[in-house]
Design a protein around this motif. Structure first.
Motif, PDB file in Angstrom:
ATOM      1  N   ASP A 196       0.150  22.098 -15.259  1.00 42.80           N
ATOM      2  CA  ASP A 196       0.641  23.138 -14.337  1.00 42.80           C
ATOM      3  C   ASP A 196       1.722  22.591 -13.413  1.00 42.80           C
ATOM      4  N   VAL A 197       2.503  21.646 -13.936  1.00 46.03           N
ATOM      5  CA  VAL A 197       3.604  21.044 -13.179  1.00 46.03           C
ATOM      6  C   VAL A 197       4.921  21.377 -13.872  1.00 46.03           C
ATOM      7  N   THR A 198       5.895  21.825 -13.085  1.00 41.80           N
ATOM      8  CA  THR A 198       7.258  21.935 -13.583  1.00 41.80           C
ATOM      9  C   THR A 198       7.949  20.611 -13.274  1.00 41.80           C
ATOM     10  N   THR A 199       8.331  19.885 -14.315  1.00 39.46           N
ATOM     11  CA  THR A 199       8.907  18.552 -14.157  1.00 39.46           C
ATOM     12  C   THR A 199      10.423  18.642 -14.229  1.00 39.46           C
ATOM     13  N   CYS A 200      11.086  18.275 -13.133  1.00 38.16           N
ATOM     14  CA  CYS A 200      12.547  18.309 -13.053  1.00 38.16           C
ATOM     15  C   CYS A 200      13.062  16.884 -13.098  1.00 38.16           C
ATOM     16  N   ILE A 201      13.790  16.554 -14.162  1.00 41.64           N
ATOM     17  CA  ILE A 201      14.258  15.196 -14.375  1.00 41.64           C
ATOM     18  C   ILE A 201      15.730  15.090 -13.980  1.00 41.64           C
ATOM     19  N   TYR A 202      15.983  14.274 -12.971  1.00 43.10           N
ATOM     20  CA  TYR A 202      17.332  13.970 -12.535  1.00 43.10           C
ATOM     21  C   TYR A 202      17.813  12.702 -13.238  1.00 43.10           C
ATOM     22  N   LEU A 203      19.121  12.552 -13.332  1.00 42.85           N
ATOM     23  CA  LEU A 203      19.727  11.303 -13.808  1.00 42.85           C
ATOM     24  C   LEU A 203      19.175  10.886 -15.167  1.00 42.85           C
ATOM     25  N   GLY A 204      18.880  11.867 -16.009  1.00 44.96           N
ATOM     26  CA  GLY A 204      18.243  11.538 -17.273  1.00 44.96           C
ATOM     27  C   GLY A 204      18.869  12.186 -18.491  1.00 44.96           C
ATOM     28  N   THR A 205      20.077  12.742 -18.358  1.00 47.01           N
ATOM     29  CA  THR A 205      20.707  13.399 -19.502  1.00 47.01           C
ATOM     30  C   THR A 205      20.902  12.441 -20.657  1.00 47.01           C
ATOM     31  N   HIS A 206      21.299  11.206 -20.342  1.00 48.03           N
ATOM     32  CA  HIS A 206      21.559  10.210 -21.376  1.00 48.03           C
ATOM     33  C   HIS A 206      20.294   9.770 -22.090  1.00 48.03           C
TER      34      HIS A 206
END
Length: 296
Positions: A196-206
């Motif tokens: 039940d967590v929305t995980t927002c990943i920064y600096l991880g496109t690569h």
């Protein structure tokens, strides 16, 4: 640079931050709140990209600035053109603290109005505090001016909430393992496992493929929704939607290696939520029951 020194004689600019205690909090927190006009150099969040998503406080500070030190291409040039016509602009990319701190300090001491402009919100992966500490050690006061972080722009673009009743009760802002983050410090899989967590990943496109492969190896549902929002709110914004199983192929086909936010979780689709108690007849059940009890 030389500069004021701590009690142990080490230059403040070269000293890593050490754990503090509640009693060590800056006394100014009792004098000012976010949004207050304050003395010193403001560290302003430029927002995710669209100049209209800059805060009113940020706009006013930029329009009054003599010198704006900005985060290069991470800040939309349209924003700089709209609000920084009368300011000297300095791109901070490629400059270290030994160059940036004297630049801002000297301008401030000359009586110029200085603004340090970060992308998004400077409190989220902004490396702002080390600059502020270095300036403070030189006798230059500093303060934060919040901005809109890219996760909120991505949520708006996706037309969903990051939290949804009975779907996502929590939000995690995180980044994947790499040069800065060790394998032990990477908690993406743990956040996704919570369900039940929305995980927002920064600096991880690569690192989308590596991240998704780790999630699959950890046994996560390959059909879990994933959205990758490139340049959220910029004119060239792009949205790629898929699953843990196929999002890496989609991102690689689009050719993106940076400047995108990765969102993992059921909230991506905006579906399956339960209505809250805020609206509708059922929101007033408690007060109605009380009224009936009083009338008996």
């Amino acid at each position: 640079m030389t500069g004021n020194t701590d009690a142990d004689g080490e230059d403040r600019i070269d000293t890593d931050g050490e754990p503090g205690l509640p009693g060590d909090l800056d006394e100014r927190i009792r004098d000012h709140s976010a949004g207050d006009e304050q003395e010193g150099i403001p560290f302003v969040g430029a927002g995710p990209g669209d100049p209209r998503l800059l805060t009113v406080a940020g706009k006013e500070l930029l329009e009054d600035a003599d010198l704006v030190v900005h985060a290069g291409s991470l800040v939309n040039s349209e924003l700089l053109e709209a609000y920084c016509d009368d300011a000297d602009l300095v791109n901070s990319v490629g400059k270290d603290l030994e160059e940036l701190v004297p630049l801002m300090r000297d301008a401030y001491e000359e009586g110029r109005t200085v603004v340090r402009l970060h992308s998004g919100d400077p409190a989220i992966y902004g490396a702002a505090l080390e600059q502020m500490d270095a300036l403070e050690s030189e006798g230059v006061p500093t303060y934060f001016v919040p901005g809109v972080t890219s996760a909120f722009a991505a949520s708006a673009t996706l037309r969903t909430q990051l939290t949804l009743n009975e779907v996502a009760n929590h939000v995690a802002f995180t980044r994947p393992q790499g040069k800065t983050l060790s394998e032990e410090e990477d908690h993406v899989s743990e956040f996704v496992e919570m369900g039940d967590v929305t995980t927002c990943i920064y600096l991880g496109t690569h690192a989308v493929r590596e991240t998704m492969e780790r999630l699959l190896a950890d046994g996560h549902d390959p059909e879990t929704p994933v959205a990758v929002v490139y340049h959220a709110s910029w004119p060239d914004e792009d949205v790629i939607v898929g699953t843990i199983d196929d999002i890496a192929d989609r991102v690689e086909a689009a050719g993106y290696r940076a400047s995108a936010l990765v969102v993992i979780g059921e909230a991506v689709t905006g579906a399956g939520y339960e209505r809250s108690y805020l609206y509708g007849d059922w929101a007033n059940r408690g007060s109605n029951d009380a009224d009936e009890a009083e009338s008996d």
